[in-house]
Design an enzyme around this catalytic site. Sequence first.
Site, PDB file in Angstrom:
ATOM      1  N   LYS A  90      11.168  81.319 111.072  1.00 14.71           N
ATOM      2  CA  LYS A  90      11.234  80.103 111.872  1.00 14.71           C
ATOM      3  C   LYS A  90      10.895  79.633 113.367  1.00 14.71           C
ATOM      4  CE  LYS A  90      12.615  75.575 111.464  1.00 14.71           C
ATOM      5  NZ  LYS A  90      11.288  75.414 111.749  1.00 14.71           N
ATOM      6  N   LYS A 126       6.107  83.057 115.267  1.00 16.33           N
ATOM      7  CA  LYS A 126       5.748  81.783 116.288  1.00 16.33           C
ATOM      8  C   LYS A 126       4.933  81.385 116.242  1.00 16.33           C
ATOM      9  CE  LYS A 126       7.204  79.512 119.569  1.00 16.33           C
ATOM     10  NZ  LYS A 126       8.551  78.714 120.060  1.00 16.33           N
ATOM     11  N   ASP A 166       6.148  72.609 118.983  1.00 14.80           N
ATOM     12  CA  ASP A 166       6.808  73.716 120.940  1.00 14.80           C
ATOM     13  C   ASP A 166       5.610  73.223 121.778  1.00 14.80           C
ATOM     14  OD1 ASP A 166       7.878  76.849 122.015  1.00 14.80           O
ATOM     15  OD2 ASP A 166       6.269  76.167 122.842  1.00 14.80           O
ATOM     16  N   SER A 376      16.337  71.727 113.773  1.00 14.40           N
ATOM     17  CA  SER A 376      15.163  72.008 112.567  1.00 14.40           C
ATOM     18  C   SER A 376      16.073  72.181 111.309  1.00 14.40           C
ATOM     19  CB  SER A 376      14.226  73.291 113.483  1.00 14.40           C
ATOM     20  OG  SER A 376      13.397  72.566 114.115  1.00 14.40           O
TER      21      SER A 376
HETATM   22  P1  NDP Z   1       5.814  69.868 125.988  1.00 15.82           P
HETATM   23  O1  NDP Z   1       4.081  70.081 125.722  1.00 15.82           O
HETATM   24  O2  NDP Z   1       6.152  68.881 125.144  1.00 15.82           O
HETATM   25  O3  NDP Z   1       5.621  69.703 127.333  1.00 15.82           O
HETATM   26  C1  NDP Z   1       5.391  71.011 128.396  1.00 15.82           C
HETATM   27  C2  NDP Z   1       5.871  70.287 129.801  1.00 15.82           C
HETATM   28  O4  NDP Z   1       5.554  71.876 130.467  1.00 15.82           O
HETATM   29  C3  NDP Z   1       4.752  69.431 130.524  1.00 15.82           C
HETATM   30  O5  NDP Z   1       5.208  69.247 131.027  1.00 15.82           O
HETATM   31  C4  NDP Z   1       3.788  70.611 131.017  1.00 15.82           C
HETATM   32  O6  NDP Z   1       3.129  70.042 131.868  1.00 15.82           O
HETATM   33  C5  NDP Z   1       4.473  71.952 131.873  1.00 15.82           C
HETATM   34  N1  NDP Z   1       3.735  72.981 131.320  1.00 15.82           N
HETATM   35  C6  NDP Z   1       3.365  74.124 130.488  1.00 15.82           C
HETATM   36  N2  NDP Z   1       2.277  74.491 130.447  1.00 15.82           N
HETATM   37  C7  NDP Z   1       2.634  74.698 131.918  1.00 15.82           C
HETATM   38  C8  NDP Z   1       2.289  75.671 132.776  1.00 15.82           C
HETATM   39  N3  NDP Z   1       1.456  76.656 132.711  1.00 15.82           N
HETATM   40  N4  NDP Z   1       1.869  75.288 133.667  1.00 15.82           N
HETATM   41  C9  NDP Z   1       2.865  74.199 134.090  1.00 15.82           C
HETATM   42  N5  NDP Z   1       3.700  73.322 133.768  1.00 15.82           N
HETATM   43  C10 NDP Z   1       3.355  73.677 132.732  1.00 15.82           C
HETATM   44  O7  NDP Z   1       6.986  71.284 125.843  1.00 15.82           O
HETATM   45  P2  NDP Z   1       8.158  71.243 125.218  1.00 15.82           P
HETATM   46  O8  NDP Z   1       8.701  70.643 126.408  1.00 15.82           O
HETATM   47  O9  NDP Z   1       8.012  71.111 123.195  1.00 15.82           O
HETATM   48  O10 NDP Z   1       8.482  72.923 125.200  1.00 15.82           O
HETATM   49  C11 NDP Z   1       8.779  73.491 127.175  1.00 15.82           C
HETATM   50  C12 NDP Z   1       9.600  74.570 126.551  1.00 15.82           C
HETATM   51  O11 NDP Z   1      10.581  74.712 125.706  1.00 15.82           O
HETATM   52  C13 NDP Z   1       8.553  75.932 126.490  1.00 15.82           C
HETATM   53  O12 NDP Z   1       9.039  76.806 127.423  1.00 15.82           O
HETATM   54  C14 NDP Z   1       8.623  75.919 124.694  1.00 15.82           C
HETATM   55  O13 NDP Z   1       8.976  77.020 124.621  1.00 15.82           O
HETATM   56  C15 NDP Z   1      10.551  75.786 124.852  1.00 15.82           C
HETATM   57  N6  NDP Z   1      11.207  75.269 124.059  1.00 15.82           N
HETATM   58  C16 NDP Z   1      11.463  73.934 122.980  1.00 15.82           C
HETATM   59  C17 NDP Z   1      11.758  73.139 121.932  1.00 15.82           C
HETATM   60  C18 NDP Z   1      11.300  72.553 121.701  1.00 15.82           C
HETATM   61  O14 NDP Z   1      11.978  71.692 120.209  1.00 15.82           O
HETATM   62  N7  NDP Z   1       9.531  71.610 121.433  1.00 15.82           N
HETATM   63  C19 NDP Z   1      12.346  74.059 121.708  1.00 15.82           C
HETATM   64  C20 NDP Z   1      13.230  75.097 122.167  1.00 15.82           C
HETATM   65  C21 NDP Z   1      12.247  75.983 123.758  1.00 15.82           C
HETATM   66  P3  NDP Z   1       1.382  69.520 131.746  1.00 15.82           P
HETATM   67  O15 NDP Z   1       1.353  68.271 129.858  1.00 15.82           O
HETATM   68  O16 NDP Z   1       0.620  69.131 132.282  1.00 15.82           O
HETATM   69  O17 NDP Z   1       0.839  70.385 130.708  1.00 15.82           O
HETATM   70  O1  2IT Z   2      11.121  77.918 120.359  1.00 18.18           O
HETATM   71  C1  2IT Z   2      11.600  77.665 119.603  1.00 18.18           C
HETATM   72  O2  2IT Z   2      12.403  77.313 119.747  1.00 18.18           O
HETATM   73  C2  2IT Z   2      11.103  76.198 119.024  1.00 18.18           C
HETATM   74  N1  2IT Z   2       9.977  75.971 119.805  1.00 18.18           N
HETATM   75  C3  2IT Z   2      11.364  74.997 117.683  1.00 18.18           C
HETATM   76  C4  2IT Z   2      11.066  76.089 116.431  1.00 18.18           C
HETATM   77  C5  2IT Z   2      11.690  75.508 115.287  1.00 18.18           C
HETATM   78  O3  2IT Z   2      11.195  76.099 113.977  1.00 18.18           O
HETATM   79  O4  2IT Z   2      12.314  73.988 115.711  1.00 18.18           O
END
Ligand code: NDP
Ligand code: 2IT
Length: 444
Positions: A90, A126, A166, A376
């Site tokens: 997952k 992943k 992600d 999830s």
């Molecule tokens: P999104 O794509 O929704 O948003 C990502 C954000 O981070 C955007 O504002 C983006 O800006 C910025 N960003 C991404 N890459 C870069 C970079 N290289 N440099 C600067 N800014 C960057 O992703 P999420 O919010 O889903 O994910 C954010 C973080 O949280 C990640 O580390 C992800 O692995 C983690 N995460 C996500 C989960 C989920 O359920 N979605 C669960 C647990 C962890 P821009 O749009 O300009 O690229």
């Molecule tokens: O980093 C994370 O935990 C996620 N992007 C969410 C993974 C999931 O299966 O909901």
Amino acid sequence: MSYVDEILEQVKAKNAHEPEFIQAVTEVLTSLRPAIERDEEKYRKEAILERIVEPERIVTFRVPWVDDKGQAQVNRGYRVQFNSAIGPYKGGLRLHPSVNQSILKFLGFEQVFKNSLTGLPIGGGKGGSDFDPKGKSDREIMAFCQSFMTELYKYIGKDTDVPAGDIGVGAREIGYLYGQYKRLTGLYEGVLTGKGLAYGGSLVRTEATGYGLLYITNEMLKSHGDTMEGKTIVVSGSGNVATYAIEKAYQLGGKPVTCCDSTGWIYDPEGIDVALLKEVKEVKRARLTEYAAARPSAQYHEGRGVWTIPCDIALPCATQNELNLDDAKTLVANGCKVVAEGANMPTTLEATEYLQANGILFLPGKASNAGGVATSALEMSQNSERLSWTREEVDAKLKDIMVNIYHNLDDTAKEYGVEGNYVVGANIAGFKKVVNAMLAQGIV
Ligand code: NDP
Ligand code: 2IT
């Protein structure tokens, strides 16, 4: 040489070109020392560490698609199936030009321990691609997603491997991926999570990572005799995690004043306007300059800089290694008391050590962002029983899971004589369940 040091050397030698993976393994193995030392001979004989750092399987594949000009494009797709000891693989799919095997292995490795901490039966995986969704039309996104799934569907299923979103993968992409899976297999099953509510999604999944981050941070504050009330909060990112962290921060009485994307950052002393942020990012898919243009109180700066704003609480919610040692020093000098990771591994190893050495309450992402994957898993349960739970039911379960994670970390840190070290607490607590399952299942 100790067993931990021996395996760390091996991992560095075998994966020399994978810096993010080495970073994640170093953090975890270093903090597992006290747990390993209690039973070193047994773990050595069973090659537990050798097995836990080696993904069960990695698939990589070609993703050809045609852009709006009629030009064929090719990206590289991946799925890292890291560990299935406690449940089906997952973990999310990331679409970002920086994606490579090192980044997906670090994310898959973290996911193993995170998923264990949720208390739910999910293994770690992943995947993703170096495809860049920025500036692409809806049709191009659909073409890419359909091609990606045309290869990925062979390796996933509701009881084997269940991907989700992600970076770069939200409701739109999950919809296109789900449609293609269904078309190819004829199966209407919970093979992906983060689905739309009309086709098997769960209430609160969209908000879950950000909300969960605030629930666990709030519980930590409560345990230290404090509250979120009136706290100035600095947030990075402006995507899924950041947006709903900001939303819940207000609901708990805090004041979030920053956000950022990859081109610039916003300081809004009156507090970030969540409705406007959603309009700019979720609806228009625009840059933060549009937020600044619509909000007189907001200051927009190019580049990075959110950590320079004085705060009580910092929540990195964008990407890996976005908070370095200099940022950590600035936060401490400005009086910050709490850092809780919404993103995966946003804080460098040196920065984490500095924050902990300077009395900051530090929550590692594998614990503090686990609300997303936990919800999830709740979506998977609902899909299996072909029912949908109410918003209140899912939200209450999410809150419970996050509160339990905090106390599990806290108790484990105390048990190993490092009270308040939630990095050690998270890694040992997450490791224990996975290792017990691996030991019970023999050498596989
Ligand atoms: P999104 O794509 O929704 O948003 C990502 C954000 O981070 C955007 O504002 C983006 O800006 C910025 N960003 C991404 N890459 C870069 C970079 N290289 N440099 C600067 N800014 C960057 O992703 P999420 O919010 O889903 O994910 C954010 C973080 O949280 C990640 O580390 C992800 O692995 C983690 N995460 C996500 C989960 C989920 O359920 N979605 C669960 C647990 C962890 P821009 O749009 O300009 O690229
Ligand atoms: O980093 C994370 O935990 C996620 N992007 C969410 C993974 C999931 O299966 O909901």
